[in-house]
Write a protein that holds these residues in place. Sequence first.
Motif, PDB file in Angstrom:
ATOM      1  N   PHE A 292       0.829  -1.206   0.000  1.00  6.80           N
ATOM      2  CA  PHE A 292       0.000   0.000   0.000  1.00  6.80           C
ATOM      3  C   PHE A 292       0.860   1.251   0.000  1.00  6.80           C
ATOM      4  O   PHE A 292       2.040   1.210   0.336  1.00  6.80           O
ATOM      5  CB  PHE A 292      -0.965  -0.028   1.201  1.00  6.80           C
ATOM      6  CG  PHE A 292      -2.047  -1.049   1.043  1.00  6.80           C
ATOM      7  CD1 PHE A 292      -3.214  -0.748   0.357  1.00  6.80           C
ATOM      8  CD2 PHE A 292      -1.895  -2.329   1.562  1.00  6.80           C
ATOM      9  CE1 PHE A 292      -4.208  -1.698   0.185  1.00  6.80           C
ATOM     10  CE2 PHE A 292      -2.880  -3.286   1.399  1.00  6.80           C
ATOM     11  CZ  PHE A 292      -4.045  -2.974   0.711  1.00  6.80           C
ATOM     12  N   ARG A 293       0.244   2.360  -0.378  1.00 10.02           N
ATOM     13  CA  ARG A 293       0.952   3.634  -0.497  1.00 10.02           C
ATOM     14  C   ARG A 293       1.474   4.166   0.824  1.00 10.02           C
ATOM     15  O   ARG A 293       2.416   4.941   0.857  1.00 10.02           O
ATOM     16  CB  ARG A 293       0.033   4.682  -1.125  1.00 10.02           C
ATOM     17  CG  ARG A 293      -0.298   4.365  -2.546  1.00 10.02           C
ATOM     18  CD  ARG A 293      -1.226   5.393  -3.125  1.00 10.02           C
ATOM     19  NE  ARG A 293      -1.554   4.971  -4.474  1.00 10.02           N
ATOM     20  CZ  ARG A 293      -1.924   5.783  -5.427  1.00 10.02           C
ATOM     21  NH1 ARG A 293      -2.051   7.067  -5.176  1.00 10.02           N
ATOM     22  NH2 ARG A 293      -2.188   5.332  -6.617  1.00 10.02           N
ATOM     23  N   GLU A 294       0.829   3.784   1.906  1.00 12.29           N
ATOM     24  CA  GLU A 294       1.233   4.193   3.248  1.00 12.29           C
ATOM     25  C   GLU A 294       1.245   2.949   4.128  1.00 12.29           C
ATOM     26  O   GLU A 294       0.589   1.962   3.822  1.00 12.29           O
ATOM     27  CB  GLU A 294       0.231   5.203   3.823  1.00 12.29           C
ATOM     28  CG  GLU A 294       0.162   6.516   3.071  1.00 12.29           C
ATOM     29  CD  GLU A 294      -0.851   7.477   3.688  1.00 12.29           C
ATOM     30  OE1 GLU A 294      -1.067   7.421   4.915  1.00 12.29           O
ATOM     31  OE2 GLU A 294      -1.424   8.278   2.936  1.00 12.29           O
ATOM     32  N   PRO A 295       1.967   3.006   5.250  1.00 12.18           N
ATOM     33  CA  PRO A 295       1.994   1.847   6.156  1.00 12.18           C
ATOM     34  C   PRO A 295       0.603   1.533   6.707  1.00 12.18           C
ATOM     35  O   PRO A 295      -0.182   2.434   6.998  1.00 12.18           O
ATOM     36  CB  PRO A 295       2.919   2.291   7.294  1.00 12.18           C
ATOM     37  CG  PRO A 295       3.715   3.419   6.737  1.00 12.18           C
ATOM     38  CD  PRO A 295       2.831   4.081   5.723  1.00 12.18           C
ATOM     39  N   MET A 296       0.337   0.262   6.834  1.00 11.75           N
ATOM     40  CA  MET A 296      -0.918  -0.213   7.416  1.00 11.75           C
ATOM     41  C   MET A 296      -0.763  -0.401   8.917  1.00 11.75           C
ATOM     42  O   MET A 296      -1.704  -0.222   9.670  1.00 11.75           O
ATOM     43  CB  MET A 296      -1.313  -1.550   6.785  1.00 11.75           C
ATOM     44  CG  MET A 296      -1.538  -1.485   5.288  1.00 11.75           C
ATOM     45  SD  MET A 296      -3.101  -0.756   4.887  1.00 11.75           S
ATOM     46  CE  MET A 296      -4.182  -2.087   5.337  1.00 11.75           C
ATOM     47  N   VAL A 297       0.446  -0.784   9.342  1.00 12.57           N
ATOM     48  CA  VAL A 297       0.741  -1.053  10.752  1.00 12.57           C
ATOM     49  C   VAL A 297       2.054  -0.359  11.089  1.00 12.57           C
ATOM     50  O   VAL A 297       3.011  -0.432  10.315  1.00 12.57           O
ATOM     51  CB  VAL A 297       0.865  -2.576  11.009  1.00 12.57           C
ATOM     52  CG1 VAL A 297       1.304  -2.868  12.440  1.00 12.57           C
ATOM     53  CG2 VAL A 297      -0.441  -3.297  10.694  1.00 12.57           C
ATOM     54  N   GLU A 298       2.071   0.293  12.239  1.00 11.86           N
ATOM     55  CA  GLU A 298       3.306   0.876  12.760  1.00 11.86           C
ATOM     56  C   GLU A 298       3.700   0.102  14.004  1.00 11.86           C
ATOM     57  O   GLU A 298       2.838  -0.260  14.808  1.00 11.86           O
ATOM     58  CB  GLU A 298       3.103   2.349  13.109  1.00 11.86           C
ATOM     59  CG  GLU A 298       2.912   3.220  11.889  1.00 11.86           C
ATOM     60  CD  GLU A 298       2.702   4.687  12.241  1.00 11.86           C
ATOM     61  OE1 GLU A 298       2.274   4.990  13.373  1.00 11.86           O
ATOM     62  OE2 GLU A 298       2.942   5.522  11.360  1.00 11.86           O
ATOM     63  N   THR A 299       5.008  -0.131  14.139  1.00 14.49           N
ATOM     64  CA  THR A 299       5.496  -0.877  15.296  1.00 14.49           C
ATOM     65  C   THR A 299       6.423   0.010  16.123  1.00 14.49           C
ATOM     66  O   THR A 299       7.023   0.945  15.608  1.00 14.49           O
ATOM     67  CB  THR A 299       6.265  -2.142  14.856  1.00 14.49           C
ATOM     68  OG1 THR A 299       7.366  -1.750  14.033  1.00 14.49           O
ATOM     69  CG2 THR A 299       5.358  -3.099  14.105  1.00 14.49           C
ATOM     70  N   ALA A 300       6.514  -0.315  17.400  1.00 16.54           N
ATOM     71  CA  ALA A 300       7.442   0.354  18.314  1.00 16.54           C
ATOM     72  C   ALA A 300       8.364  -0.707  18.873  1.00 16.54           C
ATOM     73  O   ALA A 300       7.921  -1.802  19.230  1.00 16.54           O
ATOM     74  CB  ALA A 300       6.670   1.040  19.439  1.00 16.54           C
ATOM     75  N   LYS A 301       9.636  -0.407  18.937  1.00 12.74           N
ATOM     76  CA  LYS A 301      10.611  -1.372  19.475  1.00 12.74           C
ATOM     77  C   LYS A 301      10.382  -1.572  20.964  1.00 12.74           C
ATOM     78  O   LYS A 301       9.893  -0.691  21.651  1.00 12.74           O
ATOM     79  CB  LYS A 301      12.021  -0.875  19.239  1.00 12.74           C
ATOM     80  CG  LYS A 301      12.376  -0.810  17.769  1.00 12.74           C
ATOM     81  CD  LYS A 301      13.842  -1.044  17.576  1.00 12.74           C
ATOM     82  CE  LYS A 301      14.225  -0.908  16.118  1.00 12.74           C
ATOM     83  NZ  LYS A 301      13.998  -2.056  15.325  1.00 12.74           N
ATOM     84  N   GLY A 302      10.737  -2.753  21.411  1.00  7.48           N
ATOM     85  CA  GLY A 302      10.618  -3.079  22.830  1.00  7.48           C
ATOM     86  C   GLY A 302      11.572  -2.244  23.668  1.00  7.48           C
ATOM     87  O   GLY A 302      12.468  -1.600  23.160  1.00  7.48           O
ATOM     88  N   GLY A 303      11.363  -2.272  24.916  1.00  5.67           N
ATOM     89  CA  GLY A 303      12.194  -1.510  25.844  1.00  5.67           C
ATOM     90  C   GLY A 303      11.584  -1.665  27.214  1.00  5.67           C
ATOM     91  O   GLY A 303      10.872  -2.631  27.477  1.00  5.67           O
ATOM     92  N   SER A 304      11.813  -0.699  28.083  1.00  7.24           N
ATOM     93  CA  SER A 304      11.253  -0.800  29.432  1.00  7.24           C
ATOM     94  C   SER A 304       9.728  -0.845  29.398  1.00  7.24           C
ATOM     95  O   SER A 304       9.099  -1.529  30.188  1.00  7.24           O
ATOM     96  CB  SER A 304      11.721   0.361  30.300  1.00  7.24           C
ATOM     97  OG  SER A 304      11.295   1.586  29.738  1.00  7.24           O
TER      98      SER A 304
END
Length: 125
Positions: A66-78
């Motif tokens: 798709f032209r734009e992201p469908m899902v955004e992720t955040a890296k793990g951390g505290s």
Amino acid sequence: MTTHHSDHPQTPRLRVLLGEVTAMGPGKAMLLEAIREKGSISAAARSVGMSYRRAWDLVETMNQSFREPMVETAKGGSGGGGAQVTEFGERVLARYREMEARATAAIRAELDAFSEFLADSARPD
């Protein structure tokens, strides 16, 4: 008691192809809904009985199709990682579900008639 085939009509599966790749289909839609609900790809995968690897592959395919992201992720951390369906992803998902509903409604009579050809064991209970 025997049920009539049209008591359990079959449901068509709509797939939107981009070349040979399925950009959107029932599994991807179900995964997006699970990501929306669970807030992570791993929890979403578990909730729909899919491996994390398969879920991640589906998300990557959608994000590339798709032209734009469908899902955004955040890296793990505290605070831990996570994932969310983007606003664009929500719009695509809503449009897909609408197309799916319209396609099913458009061929309902044919689906009911077609179910007469199916063996009793092939009908959902």
